[in-house]
Design a protein around this motif. Structure first.
Motif, mmCIF file in Angstrom:
data_model
loop_
_atom_site.group_PDB
_atom_site.id
_atom_site.type_symbol
_atom_site.label_atom_id
_atom_site.label_comp_id
_atom_site.label_asym_id
_atom_site.label_seq_id
_atom_site.Cartn_x
_atom_site.Cartn_y
_atom_site.Cartn_z
ATOM 1 N N HIS A 36 0.960 -1.094 -0.065
ATOM 2 C CA HIS A 36 -0.017 0.037 0.006
ATOM 3 C C HIS A 36 0.849 1.330 -0.044
ATOM 4 C CE1 HIS A 36 -3.959 -1.939 0.125
ATOM 5 N NE2 HIS A 36 -3.468 -2.707 0.830
ATOM 6 N N GLN A 37 2.245 1.303 0.415
ATOM 7 C CA GLN A 37 2.997 2.327 0.289
ATOM 8 C C GLN A 37 3.657 2.613 -0.994
ATOM 9 O OE1 GLN A 37 5.794 1.176 3.019
ATOM 10 N NE2 GLN A 37 4.673 1.821 4.858
ATOM 11 N N TYR A 38 3.557 1.608 -1.757
ATOM 12 C CA TYR A 38 4.385 1.759 -3.203
ATOM 13 C C TYR A 38 3.327 1.460 -4.507
ATOM 14 C CZ TYR A 38 8.543 1.962 -0.878
ATOM 15 O OH TYR A 38 9.629 2.439 -0.201
ATOM 16 N N ILE A 39 2.094 1.043 -4.263
ATOM 17 C CA ILE A 39 1.541 0.604 -5.444
ATOM 18 C C ILE A 39 0.263 1.751 -5.599
ATOM 19 C CG2 ILE A 39 -0.171 -0.991 -6.526
ATOM 20 C CD1 ILE A 39 2.924 -1.974 -6.430
ATOM 21 N N HIS A 40 0.393 2.449 -6.677
ATOM 22 C CA HIS A 40 -0.680 3.508 -7.015
ATOM 23 C C HIS A 40 -1.989 3.021 -7.697
ATOM 24 C CE1 HIS A 40 -2.406 7.205 -8.057
ATOM 25 N NE2 HIS A 40 -2.214 7.164 -9.412
ATOM 26 N N ARG A 41 -2.945 3.016 -7.310
ATOM 27 C CA ARG A 41 -4.182 2.734 -7.807
ATOM 28 C C ARG A 41 -4.815 3.795 -8.391
ATOM 29 N NH1 ARG A 41 -6.997 -1.717 -3.679
ATOM 30 N NH2 ARG A 41 -8.623 -0.170 -4.472
ATOM 31 N N SER A 42 -4.545 4.157 -9.550
ATOM 32 C CA SER A 42 -5.002 5.285 -10.214
ATOM 33 C C SER A 42 -6.672 5.090 -10.624
ATOM 34 C CB SER A 42 -4.398 5.476 -11.749
ATOM 35 O OG SER A 42 -4.535 4.478 -12.626
ATOM 36 N N HIS A 43 -7.168 4.067 -10.686
ATOM 37 C CA HIS A 43 -8.376 4.097 -11.047
ATOM 38 C C HIS A 43 -9.366 4.182 -9.657
ATOM 39 C CE1 HIS A 43 -7.419 2.528 -14.611
ATOM 40 N NE2 HIS A 43 -6.890 1.449 -14.344
ATOM 41 N N ASP A 44 -8.849 4.317 -8.617
ATOM 42 C CA ASP A 44 -9.612 4.370 -7.220
ATOM 43 C C ASP A 44 -10.687 5.502 -7.180
ATOM 44 O OD1 ASP A 44 -8.645 2.148 -6.189
ATOM 45 O OD2 ASP A 44 -7.653 3.056 -4.433
ATOM 46 N N THR A 45 -9.921 6.585 -7.879
ATOM 47 C CA THR A 45 -10.908 7.968 -7.864
ATOM 48 C C THR A 45 -12.240 7.648 -8.818
ATOM 49 O OG1 THR A 45 -9.708 8.720 -9.807
ATOM 50 C CG2 THR A 45 -9.245 9.428 -7.391
ATOM 51 N N VAL A 46 -12.189 6.760 -9.656
ATOM 52 C CA VAL A 46 -13.401 6.298 -10.594
ATOM 53 C C VAL A 46 -14.547 5.381 -10.115
ATOM 54 C CG1 VAL A 46 -13.896 5.733 -13.160
ATOM 55 C CG2 VAL A 46 -11.593 7.070 -12.498
ATOM 56 N N LEU A 47 -13.733 4.699 -9.144
ATOM 57 C CA LEU A 47 -14.403 3.639 -8.597
ATOM 58 C C LEU A 47 -15.330 4.120 -7.267
ATOM 59 C CD1 LEU A 47 -11.988 0.626 -8.458
ATOM 60 C CD2 LEU A 47 -13.895 1.088 -10.289
ATOM 61 N N ASN A 48 -14.899 5.243 -6.607
ATOM 62 C CA ASN A 48 -15.541 5.723 -5.433
ATOM 63 C C ASN A 48 -16.443 6.976 -6.044
ATOM 64 O OD1 ASN A 48 -14.377 4.222 -3.191
ATOM 65 N ND2 ASN A 48 -12.475 4.857 -4.273
ATOM 66 N N PRO A 49 -17.798 6.736 -5.856
ATOM 67 C CA PRO A 49 -18.842 7.489 -6.215
ATOM 68 C C PRO A 49 -18.584 9.135 -6.101
ATOM 69 C CG PRO A 49 -19.937 5.815 -5.508
ATOM 70 C CD PRO A 49 -18.403 5.617 -5.017
ATOM 71 N N PRO A 50 -18.250 9.667 -4.908
ATOM 72 C CA PRO A 50 -18.049 10.979 -4.641
ATOM 73 C C PRO A 50 -16.932 11.572 -5.443
ATOM 74 C CG PRO A 50 -18.530 9.755 -2.717
ATOM 75 C CD PRO A 50 -17.934 8.708 -3.591
ATOM 76 N N TYR A 51 -15.966 10.744 -5.698
ATOM 77 C CA TYR A 51 -14.602 11.291 -6.575
ATOM 78 C C TYR A 51 -14.746 11.223 -8.105
ATOM 79 C CZ TYR A 51 -12.009 11.187 -2.137
ATOM 80 O OH TYR A 51 -11.874 11.674 -0.888
ATOM 81 N N LYS A 52 -15.955 10.457 -8.280
ATOM 82 C CA LYS A 52 -15.903 10.175 -9.921
ATOM 83 C C LYS A 52 -16.553 11.613 -10.651
ATOM 84 C CE LYS A 52 -17.816 7.069 -13.240
ATOM 85 N NZ LYS A 52 -18.512 5.726 -13.767
ATOM 86 N N THR A 53 -15.767 12.156 -11.214
ATOM 87 C CA THR A 53 -16.115 13.337 -11.977
ATOM 88 C C THR A 53 -15.765 13.199 -13.309
ATOM 89 O OG1 THR A 53 -13.821 14.584 -11.836
ATOM 90 C CG2 THR A 53 -15.362 15.081 -9.920
ATOM 91 N N LEU A 54 -16.180 14.033 -14.059
ATOM 92 C CA LEU A 54 -15.795 13.917 -15.649
ATOM 93 C C LEU A 54 -14.452 13.958 -15.856
ATOM 94 C CD1 LEU A 54 -16.816 13.744 -18.812
ATOM 95 C CD2 LEU A 54 -16.704 16.256 -18.750
ATOM 96 N N ILE A 55 -13.776 14.624 -15.167
ATOM 97 C CA ILE A 55 -12.196 14.910 -15.630
ATOM 98 C C ILE A 55 -11.272 13.452 -14.841
ATOM 99 C CG2 ILE A 55 -9.969 16.031 -14.694
ATOM 100 C CD1 ILE A 55 -11.434 18.566 -14.853
ATOM 101 N N GLU A 56 -11.973 13.006 -13.814
ATOM 102 C CA GLU A 56 -11.197 11.781 -13.275
ATOM 103 C C GLU A 56 -11.497 10.617 -14.323
ATOM 104 O OE1 GLU A 56 -9.301 10.893 -10.751
ATOM 105 O OE2 GLU A 56 -9.130 12.907 -10.142
ATOM 106 N N THR A 57 -12.792 10.725 -14.755
ATOM 107 C CA THR A 57 -13.197 9.682 -15.551
ATOM 108 C C THR A 57 -12.579 9.589 -16.804
ATOM 109 O OG1 THR A 57 -15.592 9.344 -14.746
ATOM 110 C CG2 THR A 57 -15.192 8.591 -16.881
ATOM 111 N N LEU A 58 -12.228 10.732 -17.627
ATOM 112 C CA LEU A 58 -11.377 10.829 -18.543
ATOM 113 C C LEU A 58 -10.110 10.325 -18.376
ATOM 114 C CD1 LEU A 58 -12.762 14.114 -20.087
ATOM 115 C CD2 LEU A 58 -13.227 11.774 -21.105
#
Length: 152
Positions: free
Chosen positions: A108-130
């Motif tokens: 968890h200190q080294y693996i970046h999960r870039s899709h997390d923001t798209v999977l969590n509803p309040p963070y899912k914005t148009l920019i994050e999705t694109l």
């Protein structure tokens, strides 16, 4: 909402040692604790690509290369140690077994999960999705599917 944010931020600092925040969407509160992630591990891939290119005849300006390595990689003892274990392995022979035991406790200190923001509803914005969205199958649009793009 600001009161929940303030209380949760304090709780996260106390419990996890890092920040948290509360987001609201459709009258539902979502509590997140935000884990810091190091990009240092990307330096391992850069080091290996340098080796491979040298095997193909590319000549590097060592001083420029060394000066442009990111500090998060250069100054990270874990990544430097892991590179020492991997650097002498012949090209094409590194397997997950060579690094998984070392990385797993620090995942968890080294693996970046870039899709997390798209999977969590309040963070899912148009920019994050694109920017961070993953591709899905063409039939249902629901199953994640890896697509390989080329420049042709």
């Amino acid at each position: 909402m600001s009161q929940q944010n303030s209380l949760w931020a304090k709780e996260c600092l106390k419990r996890y040692g890092h920040y948290g925040e509360v987001k609201e969407l459709n009258e539902v509160l979502y509590y997140y604790h935000l884990e810091p992630v190091s990009n240092a591990i990307a330096g391992l891939a850069l080091e290996r690509m340098k080796q491979q290119s040298e095997n193909s005849g590319v000549q590097w300006t060592e001083l420029d290369y060394a000066e442009n390595l990111t500090p998060d990689y250069k100054d990270d003892p874990f990544c430097q140690s892991l590179w020492c274990q991997l650097e002498d392995k012949p090209i094409g022979t590194i397997t997950p077994e060579d690094w998984i035991c070392e990385l797993e406790p620090k995942f968890h200190q080294y693996i970046h999960r870039s899709h997390d923001t798209v999977l969590n509803p309040p963070y899912k914005t148009l920019i994050e999705t694109l920017v961070n969205s993953f591709t899905t199958d063409k039939e249902t649009g629901e199953k994640p599917e890896r697509r390989i793009w080329d420049n042709e």
